[in-house]
Design a protein around this motif. Structure first.
Motif, mmCIF file in Angstrom:
data_model
loop_
_atom_site.group_PDB
_atom_site.id
_atom_site.type_symbol
_atom_site.label_atom_id
_atom_site.label_comp_id
_atom_site.label_asym_id
_atom_site.label_seq_id
_atom_site.Cartn_x
_atom_site.Cartn_y
_atom_site.Cartn_z
ATOM 1 N N ARG A 191 0.882 -1.356 -0.055
ATOM 2 C CA ARG A 191 0.036 -0.023 0.054
ATOM 3 C C ARG A 191 0.756 1.095 -0.234
ATOM 4 N NH1 ARG A 191 -5.546 -0.562 3.452
ATOM 5 N NH2 ARG A 191 -6.158 -2.446 2.562
ATOM 6 N N THR A 192 2.139 1.094 -0.083
ATOM 7 C CA THR A 192 2.911 2.412 0.119
ATOM 8 C C THR A 192 2.695 3.227 -1.205
ATOM 9 O OG1 THR A 192 4.693 1.050 1.314
ATOM 10 C CG2 THR A 192 5.481 3.111 0.267
ATOM 11 N N ARG A 193 2.545 4.296 -1.184
ATOM 12 C CA ARG A 193 2.460 5.204 -2.157
ATOM 13 C C ARG A 193 3.803 5.671 -2.546
ATOM 14 N NH1 ARG A 193 -0.650 9.989 -0.255
ATOM 15 N NH2 ARG A 193 0.142 9.324 1.783
ATOM 16 N N ASN A 194 3.944 5.941 -3.754
ATOM 17 C CA ASN A 194 5.420 6.574 -4.199
ATOM 18 C C ASN A 194 6.586 5.738 -3.659
ATOM 19 O OD1 ASN A 194 3.927 8.867 -5.460
ATOM 20 N ND2 ASN A 194 3.768 9.822 -3.434
ATOM 21 N N ARG A 195 6.465 4.513 -4.027
ATOM 22 C CA ARG A 195 7.280 3.420 -3.228
ATOM 23 C C ARG A 195 9.076 4.015 -3.697
ATOM 24 N NH1 ARG A 195 5.375 -2.426 -4.605
ATOM 25 N NH2 ARG A 195 5.434 -3.088 -2.598
ATOM 26 N N GLU A 196 9.032 4.294 -4.908
ATOM 27 C CA GLU A 196 10.397 4.828 -5.387
ATOM 28 C C GLU A 196 11.031 5.941 -4.740
ATOM 29 O OE1 GLU A 196 12.685 5.836 -9.597
ATOM 30 O OE2 GLU A 196 11.568 3.794 -9.416
ATOM 31 N N SER A 197 9.855 7.130 -4.413
ATOM 32 C CA SER A 197 10.372 8.065 -3.564
ATOM 33 C C SER A 197 10.743 7.769 -1.882
ATOM 34 C CB SER A 197 9.426 9.136 -3.594
ATOM 35 O OG SER A 197 9.077 9.524 -4.757
ATOM 36 N N VAL A 198 9.906 6.786 -1.563
ATOM 37 C CA VAL A 198 10.081 6.291 -0.137
ATOM 38 C C VAL A 198 11.503 5.641 -0.019
ATOM 39 C CG1 VAL A 198 9.486 4.849 1.584
ATOM 40 C CG2 VAL A 198 7.717 6.303 0.524
ATOM 41 N N ALA A 199 11.946 4.744 -1.128
ATOM 42 C CA ALA A 199 13.127 4.030 -1.136
ATOM 43 C C ALA A 199 14.189 4.855 -1.190
ATOM 44 C CB ALA A 199 13.076 3.091 -2.390
ATOM 45 N N LEU A 200 14.107 6.167 -2.034
ATOM 46 C CA LEU A 200 15.137 7.084 -2.249
ATOM 47 C C LEU A 200 15.393 7.832 -0.799
ATOM 48 C CD1 LEU A 200 14.276 8.774 -5.747
ATOM 49 C CD2 LEU A 200 16.526 7.973 -4.912
ATOM 50 N N GLY A 201 14.108 8.115 -0.266
ATOM 51 C CA GLY A 201 14.466 8.532 1.115
ATOM 52 C C GLY A 201 15.017 7.490 2.197
ATOM 53 N N ILE A 202 14.702 6.548 2.012
ATOM 54 C CA ILE A 202 15.591 5.649 3.003
ATOM 55 C C ILE A 202 16.911 5.606 2.670
ATOM 56 C CG2 ILE A 202 15.660 2.982 3.426
ATOM 57 C CD1 ILE A 202 12.694 2.926 3.163
ATOM 58 N N PHE A 203 17.308 5.291 1.207
ATOM 59 C CA PHE A 203 18.936 5.342 0.988
ATOM 60 C C PHE A 203 19.405 6.544 1.247
ATOM 61 C CE2 PHE A 203 18.150 1.609 -1.677
ATOM 62 C CZ PHE A 203 19.443 1.358 -1.868
ATOM 63 N N ALA A 204 18.803 7.864 1.378
ATOM 64 C CA ALA A 204 19.620 9.026 1.688
ATOM 65 C C ALA A 204 19.697 9.080 3.180
ATOM 66 C CB ALA A 204 18.623 10.231 1.055
ATOM 67 N N THR A 205 18.691 8.529 3.816
ATOM 68 C CA THR A 205 18.869 8.675 5.264
ATOM 69 C C THR A 205 19.975 7.722 5.535
ATOM 70 O OG1 THR A 205 16.370 8.994 5.657
ATOM 71 C CG2 THR A 205 17.647 8.032 7.427
ATOM 72 N N LEU A 206 20.072 6.669 5.191
ATOM 73 C CA LEU A 206 20.951 5.550 5.484
ATOM 74 C C LEU A 206 22.418 6.029 5.079
ATOM 75 C CD1 LEU A 206 19.273 2.153 4.297
ATOM 76 C CD2 LEU A 206 19.364 3.236 6.876
ATOM 77 N N ILE A 207 22.623 6.413 3.904
ATOM 78 C CA ILE A 207 23.907 7.039 3.363
ATOM 79 C C ILE A 207 24.351 8.206 4.182
ATOM 80 C CG2 ILE A 207 25.270 7.921 1.589
ATOM 81 C CD1 ILE A 207 23.214 6.292 -0.210
ATOM 82 N N GLY A 208 23.621 9.004 4.579
ATOM 83 C CA GLY A 208 23.802 9.901 5.442
ATOM 84 C C GLY A 208 24.301 9.938 6.822
ATOM 85 N N ALA A 209 23.326 8.970 7.518
ATOM 86 C CA ALA A 209 23.477 8.499 8.815
ATOM 87 C C ALA A 209 24.845 7.800 8.779
ATOM 88 C CB ALA A 209 22.843 7.628 9.180
ATOM 89 N N LEU A 210 25.452 6.982 8.078
ATOM 90 C CA LEU A 210 26.527 6.207 8.030
ATOM 91 C C LEU A 210 27.887 7.392 7.745
ATOM 92 C CD1 LEU A 210 28.163 3.610 8.237
ATOM 93 C CD2 LEU A 210 27.899 3.400 5.398
ATOM 94 N N GLN A 211 27.695 8.324 6.900
ATOM 95 C CA GLN A 211 28.777 9.225 6.700
ATOM 96 C C GLN A 211 28.676 10.163 7.838
ATOM 97 O OE1 GLN A 211 26.996 11.224 3.205
ATOM 98 N NE2 GLN A 211 28.717 10.552 1.861
ATOM 99 N N MET A 212 27.932 10.415 8.681
ATOM 100 C CA MET A 212 28.054 11.149 9.975
ATOM 101 C C MET A 212 28.621 10.387 10.902
ATOM 102 S SD MET A 212 24.245 13.376 10.041
ATOM 103 C CE MET A 212 24.600 13.901 11.763
#
Length: 194
Positions: free
Chosen positions: A140-161
């Motif tokens: 039921r997730t709307r905009n699945r690709e956008s959510v996945a992009l947000g998850i990737f951005a969060t994960l990569i940014g958190a690891l870098q920090m």
């Protein structure tokens, strides 16, 4: 002098393996060809039969690293779903081993300065990974690709920090906060679409 069959392929693989570790650990700009070739146990002159330039080596190394990462994502998703993939990505082991870790977290600022062919290849491989994660999101997730992009951005940014801060306690808090944020992003969007 003739060499046994497969030696050129083995040398090329060794150069790419050493370069991948060097690039992720020390950065692309700080990794000279002479050091890479020395670490690979080869002479400088042995580089050019394999690659036209350092840019070509970077492009192929990034492509191989992202292909390996796609395989790891696929395995983590199959073994335990998105939560397991998040936990593996934001683990202390991944934080502490950038040479074997995510090429994106280690190299994004430098990839942004690479020639367009490398950036285009990176874009294609990133979107493949995003689509892998998007396919695992709740139906039921709307905009699945956008959510996945947000998850990737969060994960990569958190690891870098987490890699950048001085202090293990704060670094571990960043890893935990990144994991919570990635899970929340997924849950919020799928709950909102219910």
């Amino acid at each position: 002098m003739r060499y046994e069959k497969g030696r050129k392929d083995a040398s090329r693989s060794r150069i790419m393996e050493v370069a991948a570790n060097r690039f992720r650990g020390d950065g692309i700009a700080a990794s000279g060809l002479a050091t890479i070739m020395k670490d690979a146990g080869l002479t400088n002159g042995a580089f050019y039969p394999h690659f036209q330039s350092k840019a070509a080596l970077v492009r192929e190394t990034v492509a191989a690293a992202l292909e390996d990462q796609s395989d790891q994502i696929r395995e983590a998703l199959a073994a335990g779903g998105l939560d397991m993939a998040i936990d593996a990505y934001l683990s202390t082991a991944h934080r502490d081993n950038p040479r074997q870790g995510c090429a994106s977290a280690a190299l994004l600022p430098e990839i942004a300065r690479e020639p367009s062919e490398t950036r285009q290849l990176y874009t294609e491989r990133l979107l493949t990974q995003v689509r892998q994660v998007a396919a695992e999101l709740p139906p039921r997730t709307r905009n699945r690709e956008s959510v996945a992009l947000g998850i990737f951005a969060t994960l990569i940014g958190a690891l870098q920090m987490a890699r950048a801060v001085d202090g293990t306690e704060l670094s571990e808090r960043i890893l935990a906060a990144g994991a919570d944020a990635a899970r929340t992003l997924n849950q919020r969007d799928s709950e909102a679409s219910s």
